[in-house]
Design a protein around this motif. Structure first.
Motif, PDB file in Angstrom:
ATOM      1  N   ALA A 182       0.791  -1.235   0.000  1.00 27.62           N
ATOM      2  CA  ALA A 182       0.000   0.000   0.000  1.00 27.62           C
ATOM      3  C   ALA A 182       0.824   1.285   0.000  1.00 27.62           C
ATOM      4  O   ALA A 182       0.245   2.377   0.026  1.00 27.62           O
ATOM      5  N   HIS A 183       2.121   1.170  -0.020  1.00 31.47           N
ATOM      6  CA  HIS A 183       2.937   2.381  -0.211  1.00 31.47           C
ATOM      7  C   HIS A 183       4.317   1.991  -0.720  1.00 31.47           C
ATOM      8  O   HIS A 183       5.096   1.363  -0.010  1.00 31.47           O
ATOM      9  N   THR A 184       4.592   2.382  -1.950  1.00 35.56           N
ATOM     10  CA  THR A 184       5.940   2.163  -2.456  1.00 35.56           C
ATOM     11  C   THR A 184       6.272   3.196  -3.528  1.00 35.56           C
ATOM     12  O   THR A 184       5.433   4.043  -3.892  1.00 35.56           O
ATOM     13  N   PHE A 197      -0.453  10.516   0.438  1.00 35.85           N
ATOM     14  CA  PHE A 197       0.671  11.399   0.764  1.00 35.85           C
ATOM     15  C   PHE A 197       1.427  10.891   1.979  1.00 35.85           C
ATOM     16  O   PHE A 197       0.965  10.007   2.700  1.00 35.85           O
ATOM     17  N   HIS A 198       2.655  11.422   2.157  1.00 34.44           N
ATOM     18  CA  HIS A 198       3.471  11.078   3.313  1.00 34.44           C
ATOM     19  C   HIS A 198       3.077  12.012   4.455  1.00 34.44           C
ATOM     20  O   HIS A 198       2.982  13.224   4.261  1.00 34.44           O
ATOM     21  N   PHE A 199       2.913  11.435   5.638  1.00 37.49           N
ATOM     22  CA  PHE A 199       2.572  12.289   6.772  1.00 37.49           C
ATOM     23  C   PHE A 199       3.275  11.796   8.028  1.00 37.49           C
ATOM     24  O   PHE A 199       3.168  10.631   8.407  1.00 37.49           O
ATOM     25  N   ALA A 238       0.831   7.750   4.276  1.00 36.49           N
ATOM     26  CA  ALA A 238       1.963   6.837   4.341  1.00 36.49           C
ATOM     27  C   ALA A 238       2.775   7.142   5.598  1.00 36.49           C
ATOM     28  O   ALA A 238       3.021   8.311   5.912  1.00 36.49           O
ATOM     29  N   HIS A 239       3.142   6.126   6.308  1.00 41.33           N
ATOM     30  CA  HIS A 239       3.979   6.152   7.520  1.00 41.33           C
ATOM     31  C   HIS A 239       3.172   6.518   8.772  1.00 41.33           C
ATOM     32  O   HIS A 239       2.874   5.652   9.562  1.00 41.33           O
ATOM     33  N   GLY A 240       2.872   7.817   8.983  1.00 41.64           N
ATOM     34  CA  GLY A 240       2.119   8.209  10.181  1.00 41.64           C
ATOM     35  C   GLY A 240       2.787   7.802  11.479  1.00 41.64           C
ATOM     36  O   GLY A 240       2.122   7.655  12.503  1.00 41.64           O
TER      37      GLY A 240
HETATM   38 ZN   LIG Z   1       7.378   6.868   0.639  1.00 43.76          ZN
END
Ligand SMILES: [Zn+2]
Length: 433
Positions: free
Chosen positions: A60-62, A211-213, A249-251
Motif C-alpha cells: 500500500a505504499h511504495t 501522501f506522506h505524513f 503513508a507512515h504516520g
Molecule cells: Zn514513501
C-alpha cells in the motif's frame, strides 16, 4: 477457463481459523469456496492437504522504480539521505528508466506474492504501462512537490496537479487494474495553500489522495515551527480528513489520541515497519490505532529504504516489532497483520471486492507450499501464526491476478524476466554514472 484449487487450506485476514476445502476460480472471480468433494475444472491445482491459498498482498505504499536506487546512501538519516543521495540521482531518471525500474519492481513483487501495489513517483505513464503489461493491479499517483518554475513560467506544483488530473482521466479504472490518486508528497514539500488546493480538487473530483505524513519526528517539528500549527490543526485546515480515500503513508508520529477529536473513518494509515526501522524514524503505536475507526494497511516503501519489496517480510516485521516495543506478546496479532497486508490496502485505494477469499470476489490469490519442515504441525487453528512467523515469501508457488497466473513456480507468465533485468541494469548504470 476455470481453475480449481482442491484440498487446500484457505486463509484470509477475516477468518478466525483457516478452512480446509476447495476454491473454484473462473472469469477472474472466486466462484465458490467449498468443503469436501468438489466439481471439476479445466485446470486443477491439487493441494493434497499441503498447500494454502491466501489473498494476494497489497503493497500500500511504495515507489517502485526506486529499485534502481537500491543501496545508495545506506544508513543515513532521512533528510540527509533524500537531499544528498536520492534527489540528485532522481533528477537523472528518464521515463524509460522509470518504466524498466518499475518492471523490475514488479518482478520482485509478483515472486513475493503481491497482486496490487500503490505507487507514488513521477513519469507515471510508464508505471501504468508496466502494470498493464504485467497484469498486476496498481494504484498510482504522481508525487507532487514544490520546485523551481517551469521554463514557461508555470509553477511546478500547478503543472504537477494538472498532470495528475490528466493521469486520472487517462488511466483511472483502466482494465479494472488501475486506480489513480492525487499525490501531494508531504507537508514539508508542498506549501500549505497548495495542499489545500489539492485537497479541494480531490474532494470536488472524487479522487483519492495519497501522501506522506509524519514519517519522522523532524516533520513534527517542521509543522509546529515552520507552519506554526499543531498536526491536528494541519489535518483540519487542509480538509484532508474529508477526502473519501485519504492515505497517510507512515504516520509514525501521528497520535492515536487525535482520533478522539477527529474523524479518521475515511482515512488509512499505511504502516511501513522495515523502512521506518531502517531509517531510524521510529515505530507507530499500532495497537492504539487498531482500536480506532481508521484503515490500517501495510507497505514496503521504496526499495532504497527497505531494501526489499517483500510484503511477507513486512508482515513478519510488523508482527514482531510491536511485541518487542510494547513488551507485550499479544500486540499486533498475526491475523490483524494479515488483514492489513491484504484487504485493508485494497480498500484504501478504491479496489472493491479484493483482498478476502469470498464467493464473487476477485481472484487475486497466492498459492503457498506448506510441504516444508517449517510447516510441520500447521493446522486450521494455527496456520496464521505459521504463515506470519515461520513462513516466508520463498514458500510462494504462484501469484494470480483476476484468476490469471502472473507468476508460477519461478516463472513469469506475462513478463520477460531477462529482458527486464538487462534494461534495469543499464538504467542503474546510467543514473549512477
Ligand atoms: Zn514513501
Amino acid at each position: 477457463m476455470a481453475t480449481l484449487f482442491r484440498d487446500i487450506y484457505i486463509l484470509d485476514g477475516e477468518r478466525e481459523a483457516a478452512q480446509k476445502g476447495n476454491i473454484l476460480v473462473s472469469k477472474g472471480r472466486i466462484q465458490s469456496v467449498s468443503e469436501g468433494d468438489s466439481e471439476s475444472a479445466d485446470k486443477i491445482v491439487e493441494g493434497g492437504g499441503h498447500m494454502a491459498v491466501l489473498p494476494g498482498f497489497v503493497n500500500a505504499h511504495t515507489h517502485a522504480a526506486m529499485t534502481l536506487l537500491r543501496g545508495l546512501g545506506e544508513e543515513a538519516p532521512l533528510m540527509e539521505w533524500l537531499q544528498n543521495k536520492i534527489w540528485p540521482v532522481e533528477e537523472k531518471l528518464t521515463p524509460e528508466h522509470i518504466y524498466w525500474g518499475t518492471l523490475s519492481a514488479i518482478l520482485e513483487m509478483l515472486s513475493t506474492g503481491t497482486t496490487c501495489f500503490a505507487d507514488m513517483y513521477f513519469e507515471m505513464d510508464g508505471v501504468a504501462n508496466a502494470a498493464l503489461l504485467s497484469g498486476i493491479r496498481c494504484a498510482l499517483c504522481r508525487g507532487i512537490t514544490n520546485g523551481p518554475d517551469l521554463p514557461d513560467g508555470t509553477r511546478k506544483i500547478d503543472a504537477s496537479l494538472a498532470d495528475s488530473l490528466r493521469l486520472f482521466e487517462k488511466w483511472h479504472g483502466r482494465e479494472g487494474l488501475l486506480t489513480v490518486q492525487l499525490g501531494p508528497h508531504a507537508p514539508y514539500t508542498v506549501p500549505l495553500d497548495d495542499m489545500k488546493k489539492i485537497v479541494r480538487t480531490a474532494k470536488e473530483r472524487g479522487i483519492g489522495l495519497h501522501f506522506h505524513f509524519l514519517e519522522t519526528e523532524w516533520e513534527l517539528g517542521y509543522i509546529r515551527d515552520e507552519l506554526k500549527m499543531t498536526p491536528e490543526r494541519y489535518l483540519q485546515d487542509t480538509g484532508i480528513l474529508d477526502v473519501a480515500g485519504a492515505v497517510f503513508a507512515h504516520g509514525v508520529w501521528m497520535d492515536p489520541e487525535w482520533a478522539n477529536e477527529l474523524d479518521f473513518s475515511r482515512s488509512t494509515i499505511v504502516h511501513n515497519p522495515r523502512s521506518n526501522m531502517k531509517l531510524g524514524s521510529g515505530t507507530l503505536p499500532l495497537d492504539c490505532w487498531l482500536d480506532k475507526s481508521i484503515g490500517l494497511a501495510l507497505g514496503t516503501d521504496g526499495a532504497s529504504s527497505n531494501n526489499r519489496l517483500d510484503m511477507w517480510s513486512e508482515m513478519t516485521s510488523a508482527a514482531l516489532v510491536h511485541k518487542g516495543k510494547t513488551r507485550n506478546p499479544t500486540s499486533a496479532p498475526a491475523i490483524d497483520i494479515l488483514r492489513m497486508a491484504t484487504f485493508e490496502g485494497a480498500r484504501a485505494f478504491g479496489f472493491a471486492n479484493k483482498g478476502l477469499i469470498r464467493e464473487g470476489w476477485m481472484a487475486d490469490l497466492i498459492l503457498v507450499d506448506l510441504d516444508a519442515p517449517h510447516y510441520i504441525g500447521a493446522n486450521e487453528e494455527n496456520l496464521v501464526g505459521y504463515i506470519v512467523y515461520a513462513g516466508s515469501s520463498a514458500d510462494i508457488r504462484g501469484t494470480m491476478v483476476n484468476g490469471k497466473w502472473l507468476y508460477r513456480d519461478g516463472s513469469y507468465l506475462t513478463l520477460d524476466r531477462d529482458e527486464i533485468i538487462k534494461n534495469a541494469r543499464i538504467a542503474r548504470e546510467e543514473i549512477t554514472a
